[in-house]
Design an enzyme around this catalytic site. Structure first.
Site, PDB file in Angstrom:
ATOM      1  CG  ASP A 225      -1.657  -1.140   1.568  1.00  0.00           C
ATOM      2  OD1 ASP A 225      -1.541  -2.132   0.837  1.00  0.00           O
ATOM      3  OD2 ASP A 225      -2.390  -1.111   2.567  1.00  0.00           O
TER       4      ASP A 225
ATOM      5  CD  GLU B 285      -7.361  -5.066   3.573  1.00  0.00           C
ATOM      6  OE1 GLU B 285      -6.723  -5.749   4.379  1.00  0.00           O
ATOM      7  OE2 GLU B 285      -7.103  -5.073   2.362  1.00  0.00           O
TER       8      GLU B 285
ATOM      9  CD1 TRP C 117       2.262  -7.577   2.798  1.00  0.00           C
ATOM     10  CD2 TRP C 117       2.175  -9.231   4.314  1.00  0.00           C
ATOM     11  NE1 TRP C 117       1.759  -7.055   3.965  1.00  0.00           N
ATOM     12  CE2 TRP C 117       1.695  -8.038   4.912  1.00  0.00           C
ATOM     13  CE3 TRP C 117       2.229 -10.395   5.080  1.00  0.00           C
ATOM     14  CZ2 TRP C 117       1.247  -7.999   6.228  1.00  0.00           C
ATOM     15  CZ3 TRP C 117       1.793 -10.352   6.398  1.00  0.00           C
ATOM     16  CH2 TRP C 117       1.307  -9.159   6.959  1.00  0.00           C
TER      17      TRP C 117
ATOM     18  CD  GLN D 201       2.055  -1.154   5.051  1.00  0.00           C
ATOM     19  OE1 GLN D 201       1.741  -2.196   5.561  1.00  0.00           O
ATOM     20  NE2 GLN D 201       2.516  -0.120   5.760  1.00  0.00           N
TER      21      GLN D 201
ATOM     22  CB  THR E 201      -2.000   0.965   5.507  1.00  0.00           C
ATOM     23  OG1 THR E 201      -1.223   0.337   4.509  1.00  0.00           O
ATOM     24  CG2 THR E 201      -2.781   2.095   4.884  1.00  0.00           C
TER      25      THR E 201
HETATM   26  C1  FRU Z   1      -4.061  -3.576   2.531  1.00  0.00           C
HETATM   27  C2  FRU Z   1      -3.487  -3.982   3.869  1.00  0.00           C
HETATM   28  C3  FRU Z   1      -3.921  -3.032   4.960  1.00  0.00           C
HETATM   29  C4  FRU Z   1      -2.843  -3.220   5.994  1.00  0.00           C
HETATM   30  C5  FRU Z   1      -1.616  -3.413   5.141  1.00  0.00           C
HETATM   31  C6  FRU Z   1      -0.607  -4.374   5.702  1.00  0.00           C
HETATM   32  O1  FRU Z   1      -3.328  -4.110   1.464  1.00  0.00           O
HETATM   33  O2  FRU Z   1      -3.871  -5.307   4.176  1.00  0.00           O
HETATM   34  O3  FRU Z   1      -5.222  -3.265   5.430  1.00  0.00           O
HETATM   35  O4  FRU Z   1      -2.718  -2.112   6.831  1.00  0.00           O
HETATM   36  O5  FRU Z   1      -2.068  -3.903   3.893  1.00  0.00           O
HETATM   37  O6  FRU Z   1       0.551  -4.450   4.904  1.00  0.00           O
END
Ligand code: FRU
Length: 533
Positions: A22, A200, A46, A38, A82
């Site tokens: 994000d 989100e 991830w 992120q 985020t």
């Molecule tokens: C959206 C999300 C957010 C979270 C972040 C974690 O892609 O899942 O809700 O804060 O990514 O990396």
């Protein structure tokens, strides 16, 4: 590995290597655009999420800075997730972000720049009494994340909203604060939509119905509407709706309940998620950032050492012509990369034909195109009961009376690889026309293990308007905009042959009943990497 190296972009934001998701806390401060995101410093998947940081003078050429925030406290031990920036009237900057705690509880934390006189805002301080918010009663500890930019009420208090869900109903909670340390949960939620699941990265902002500039987040009034956007965890798409914000009771209602958040409009009908806007006080515009995921396999990402892009930042405005949707357009600064333009004026493309466009390599290219359809065909055609939907169609090979026609992107000379971006028109029972805008990835690559979806939706076309599209191509990303940005489609594509100088452009018309005339302009795009700012 040549195939994989080819995919790196030259004018999209991407870190040197590793995983990105994000956009976080975008803001403009003292001559610099700041972008946080992120990021996994340790790999192309991830995990280990921190806030990475880059700055730019023009939103296109970026300079990487040291990581802004790492997971070093109990309240963000499982990830610095985020969040959003708010610039206070006195120039202070506050960042609110989600921490996943040592016990994986989602909480909200406060951070601020260590030194406001550093224009690059390199160092960030976490408030010692974090977290400032924990999940309220009735909200699950895993469903409470991604605080918005704050806006001011007429009483001088700040409000933020945070997405969540109750059972399968997506909701957005509202909190009020004066100091960003103590918050009060309001009785009313901002909005809820049954069946949409977890919301989100909620975004909430005003748009002007009368002016052509963007609005600062706290602006409200009779000539203002409010956009509510949520990223739907259930289907990984960003949905928005336009409506009215009632400050007195803290709720928002959509203009049209049939196209409420999550069941109506999307920012983009391809890959575009977890997006976030900010107000650019320098150029008085609202700018949208969106995360563009990969469509290849995780193994391929690991091999190439990186995953994900950010879309070219877009200006966002209310569409004063249709009054039903937003218009999104790549920021004007991207046009500074244009060179070597070519014009193809009034090219006649008969029904069932493909015409090559003589451009150099079409791997880094900006394209605008206008199409005119033979008038007689439009008028003489009988009404048909045809139903159409881009994703459910057979793509660019499905021939109709009035479509598809458009441009073949990243096509090799044998057309064994091609990504058609096109219009498809149907004449409905009432004699009106309905126009669809689609991108077909089914033949985008001969490689077996990549996404080959067909994307797209309807696009509003008003009486007397020409059909127009703009397409930005940058190696493995194709961003397509119809009718000045009413409908947008971002695709990731992984050709194996249509790369470098072997990537060509064609205009095509696969309609059966109408010839079209296309006027096209192209520009080669310079790289935005390693340029002096
Ligand atoms: C959206 C999300 C957010 C979270 C972040 C974690 O892609 O899942 O809700 O804060 O990514 O990396």
């Amino acid at each position: 590995d040549l195939q994989l190296a080819w995919q790196k972009t030259s004018f999209h934001f991407q870190p040197q290597m590793n995983w990105m998701n994000d956009p976080n806390g975008p803001l403009y401060y003292n001559g610099w655009y700041h972008f946080f995101y992120q990021y996994n410093p340790a790999g192309a998947v991830w995990g280990n999420i921190v806030w990475a940081h880059a700055v730019s003078k023009d939103l296109i050429k970026w300079m990487d800075l040291p990581i802004a925030m790492v997971a070093d406290r109990w309240y963000d031990f499982n990830g610095v997730w985020t969040g959003s920036a708010t610039i206070l009237p006195d120039g202070q900057i506050v960042m609110l972000y989600t921490g996943s705690t040592n016990e994986s509880v989602q909480v909200q934390n406060l951070a601020y720049p260590a030194n406001l006189s550093d224009p690059l805002l390199r160092e960030w301080v976490k408030y010692p009494d974090n977290p400032v918010l924990v999940p309220p009663p009735g909200i699950h500890k895993l469903d409470f994340r991604d605080p918005t930019t704050a806006w001011l009420t007429s009483e001088g208090k700040w409000r933020i909203t945070i997405g969540s869900k109750i059972n399968k109903t997506g909701i957005s909670l509202v909190y009020e604060t004066t100091d960003f340390k103590n918050f009060e949960l309001l009785d009313n939620i901002l909005h809820a939509v049954p069946t949409t699941g977890m919301w989100e990265c909620v975004d909430f902002f005003p748009v002007s119905v009368s002016e052509s500039n963007g609005l600062d987040t706290s602006i409200n009034g009779p000539l203002v509407k409010h956009v509510l956007k949520a990223s739907m965890d259930d289907n990984r798409n960003d949905y928005y709706a336009i409506g009215t914000y009632n400050e007195a009771n803290g709720t928002w209602i959509p203009d049209n309940a049939a196209i409420d958040v999550g069941i109506g409009l999307r920012y983009d009908y391809g890959k575009f998620y977890a997006s976030k806007t900010f107000y650019d006080q320098e150029k008085k515009r609202r700018i949208l950032w969106g995360w563009v995921t990969e469509g290849d396999s995780e193994a391929a990402d690991v091999r190439k050492g990186w995953a994900s892009l950010q879309g070219v930042p877009r200006t966002v405005l209310y569409d004063q012509k249709t009054k039903t949707n937003l218009v999104q357009w790549p920021v004007e600064e991207v046009e500074n990369l244009r060179h070597n333009s070519k014009e193809f004026d009034k090219v006649v493309v008969p029904a069932g034909s493909v015409v090559p466009l003589d451009v150099r390599a079409a791997t880094e290219i900006d394209i605008t195109a206008e199409f005119e359809i033979e008038k007689e065909a439009l008028e003489s055609l009988p009404f048909s009961g045809e139903e159409y939907s881009c994703p459910d169609s057979k793509g660019a090979t499905q021939r109709g009376a009035l479509g598809p026609f458009g441009i073949l992107i990243l096509a090799d000379k044998n057309l064994s690889e091609q990504t058609p971006v096109y219009f498809y028109i149907i004449k409905t029972f009432n004699g009106r026309f309905k126009t669809f805008f689609c991108t077909d990835l089914t033949r985008s690559s001969v490689a077996p293990d990549v996404v080959k979806d067909i994307y797209g939706e309807t696009v509003p076309v008003l009486k007397g308007e020409r059909l127009s599209m703009r397409i930005l191509v940058d190696h493995s990303i194709v961003e397509a905009y119809a009718q000045n940005g009413r409908t947008c489609i971002t695709s990731r594509v992984y050709p194996t042959k249509a790369i470098y100088k072997d990537a060509k452009l064609y205009v095509f018309n696969n309609a059966t009943e109408a010839s079209v005339t296309a006027s096209i302009k192209t520009w080669q795009m310079s790289s935005a990497r390693n340029q002096v700012m």
